[in-house]
Design an enzyme around this catalytic site. Structure first.
Site, PDB file in Angstrom:
ATOM      1  CB  SER A   4      -0.892   0.004   1.247  1.00 29.87           C
ATOM      2  OG  SER A   4      -1.451   1.286   1.473  1.00 29.87           O
ATOM      3  CE  LYS A   5       3.291   6.744  -3.350  1.00 24.98           C
ATOM      4  NZ  LYS A   5       4.593   6.543  -3.964  1.00 24.98           N
ATOM      5  NE  ARG A   6      -4.313   3.498   3.571  1.00 30.95           N
ATOM      6  CZ  ARG A   6      -5.013   2.693   2.779  1.00 30.95           C
ATOM      7  NH1 ARG A   6      -5.416   3.131   1.598  1.00 30.95           N
ATOM      8  NH2 ARG A   6      -5.301   1.471   3.151  1.00 30.95           N
TER       9      ARG A   6
END
Length: 490
Positions: free
Chosen positions: A261-263
């Site tokens: 996930s980019k998060r």
């Protein structure tokens, strides 16, 4: 209902060969899972001498990111995943952007209503419910409205969505190339939204209509869509269309429990390139995230992947993204490059540290190629070329070379006139001068080369040894640095 238009649309559909599509939403960066989907979709088409299509799925207007379409084009081009049809190149089933296909979806939704597989729903719904098409509730009261009543309310301007009419009884079975046959009870499925109040389709409807209209034979997507596949099948059956081959790929994970996930700071394709990885290495590694070739070979060019890729090698199990494994792949690719190719990709990184134009970037690259895992490692290895760093005389102490501060001072005092007397400043001359001095001193070569390298670089770990460093620095700068060392040691 007049079927002429639908018959004309059917006549446009190419048939007789494999047709695959990569259909990203322009919502930002190209994450690793997206890149893998694009790669597998491209490989399935190319392996079968088929057609690879790029389609932009932009119906979720709230999530669009400016410039994201350019990122998609740029990434596919850099990776060599060329498309035969798409928004920029056209094709027989244009347009290839969903919002430009908007008039089609309403017509097909009306056809489904005509055939009893969809209905108008006038109930109030939140925007998020419409966008997802999912409802966790009992039967919608509008399902039982007569056609005449629904059409009257629509004609009076009452807002509505169009929902799929899922059978209450029986089962639906779909086949996936990876997971095999899967059967679900129809009673567990909800009447998903097909058309929203704003006249745009939901993802789940648009991709079925588009895949059919574009003649897609193989649909590659993430395994999170397995739960939606029964509803897709029922749509195909409602229209009387052939169901394409489904290829659901398990997710790419950052660890045993979490998806990438980019998060969470996991890298996108662009991030990996910025971190010094080669596109070819990234593609090769991504291909192996959930797919296994026959045999032991791991390093593949894109052309080789095209030849050996088979859907039977795709795994049901999630793949864990291991940055250290990618780093290993990258180092293998770097070592296999021609010296000229490596020098070209390395030069921008070399020039981050070596600003002096008199120092040959190509010569420095030659020192680095067998010692570099990722390109961003390069600048920190070269900080001594432009300026001699501050260092202490303890660096001259080296047990293996039998070198200490006193012996180093003696060596450097003798090396200086030997280097000054050289007629040619090249590897052979520099090496011969140091070997000759070691012979005269009755010492091993290392006892001479160690202090020369420390004096020239001011550090113990360098790409290349004393000979290469002195040659690149040039005679004048080498002599200056050796004199600095003599002053430190005296």
């Amino acid at each position: 209902m007049d079927m002429t238009w639908f018959e004309e649309m059917e006549a446009r559909i190419p048939k007789g060969k494999v047709r695959t599509r990569f259909a990203p939403s322009p919502t930002g960066y190209m994450h690793v899972g997206n890149l893998r989907t694009a790669l597998y979709t491209w490989l399935i088409a190319r392996h079968a001498n088929g057609t690879f299509i790029l389609r932009i799925e932009d119906t979720d207007q709230g999530r669009l990111v400016e410039g994201a379409v350019d990122v998609i084009y740029k990434t596919l081009a850099e990776c060599g995943l060329d498309h035969d049809e798409g928004p920029d190149v056209g094709g027989p089933v244009a347009p290839y952007v969903q919002t430009e296909r908007r008039p089609f979806y309403g017509r097909y939704a009306e056809l489904l209503i005509e055939r009893g597989h969809a209905y108008r729903c006038f109930c109030e719904k939140s925007e998020s419910e419409e966008d997802s098409g999912e409802f966790d509730r009992g039967d919608d009261p509008c399902r039982s409205l007569s056609r005449e009543e629904a059409e009257r309310r629509a004609a009076n301007g009452e807002p509505f969505v169009i929902r799929q009419r899922i059978p209450h009884e029986g089962t639906t079975t779909f086949h996936d190339e990876i997971f095999g046959d899967i059967t679900v009870e129809n009673g567990t499925l909800d009447d998903q939204v097909l058309m929203k109040r704003d006249g745009l389709p939901t993802y789940n409807f648009a991709n079925v209509v588009d895949d059919h209209m574009m003649g897609i034979t193989h649909v590659v997507r993430g395994s999170e869509y397995l739960s939606s596949a029964p509803k897709y099948n029922l749509l195909y059956q409602g229209f009387g269309w052939d169901v394409p081959a489904y290829v659901h790929c398990s997710p790419v994970m950052r660890d045993q429990h979490n998806k990438m996930s980019k998060r969470h700071g996991d890298p996108s394709y662009e991030d990996l390139i910025a971190q010094g990885y080669l596109t070819e290495a990234v593609l090769n590694y991504v291909a192996l995230l959930g797919w296994s070739p026959r045999g032991e070979q791991e390093i593949f060019s894109l052309d080789e992947l095209k030849d050996v890729f088979e859907m039977s090698g795709i795994s049901k199990s999630p793949a864990i993204f291991d940055i250290e494994k990618l780093r290993h792949f990258n180092s293998e690719y770097i070592r296999a490059m021609s010296p000229e190719a490596f020098a070209k990709v390395a030069e921008p990184y070399i020039r981050q540290a070596v600003k002096n134009p008199a120092l040959d970037a190509g010569a420095i690259a030659a020192l680095l190629q067998q010692r570099t895992e990722v390109l961003t490692d390069i600048p920190e290895k070269l900080d001594f070329f432009d300026a001699l760093p501050e260092y202490g005389t303890e660096l001259f102490v080296h047990k293996k070379s039998k070198s200490d501060e006193a012996s180093s001072l003696e060596v450097l005092r003798k090396v200086l006139p030997a280097f000054e007397a050289l007629e040619v400043w090249d590897d052979e001359s520099i090496l011969n001068a140091m070997v000759k001095l070691a012979e005269e001193m009755g010492a091993k070569n290392a006892k001479v080369m160690w202090p020369v390298r420390i004096a020239a670089a001011g550090k113990t770990v360098t790409p290349g040894g004393a000979v290469e460093i002195c040659r690149i620095l040039g005679r004048s700068e080498t002599l200056r640095r050796l004199r600095v060392a003599v002053e430190k040691l005296a």
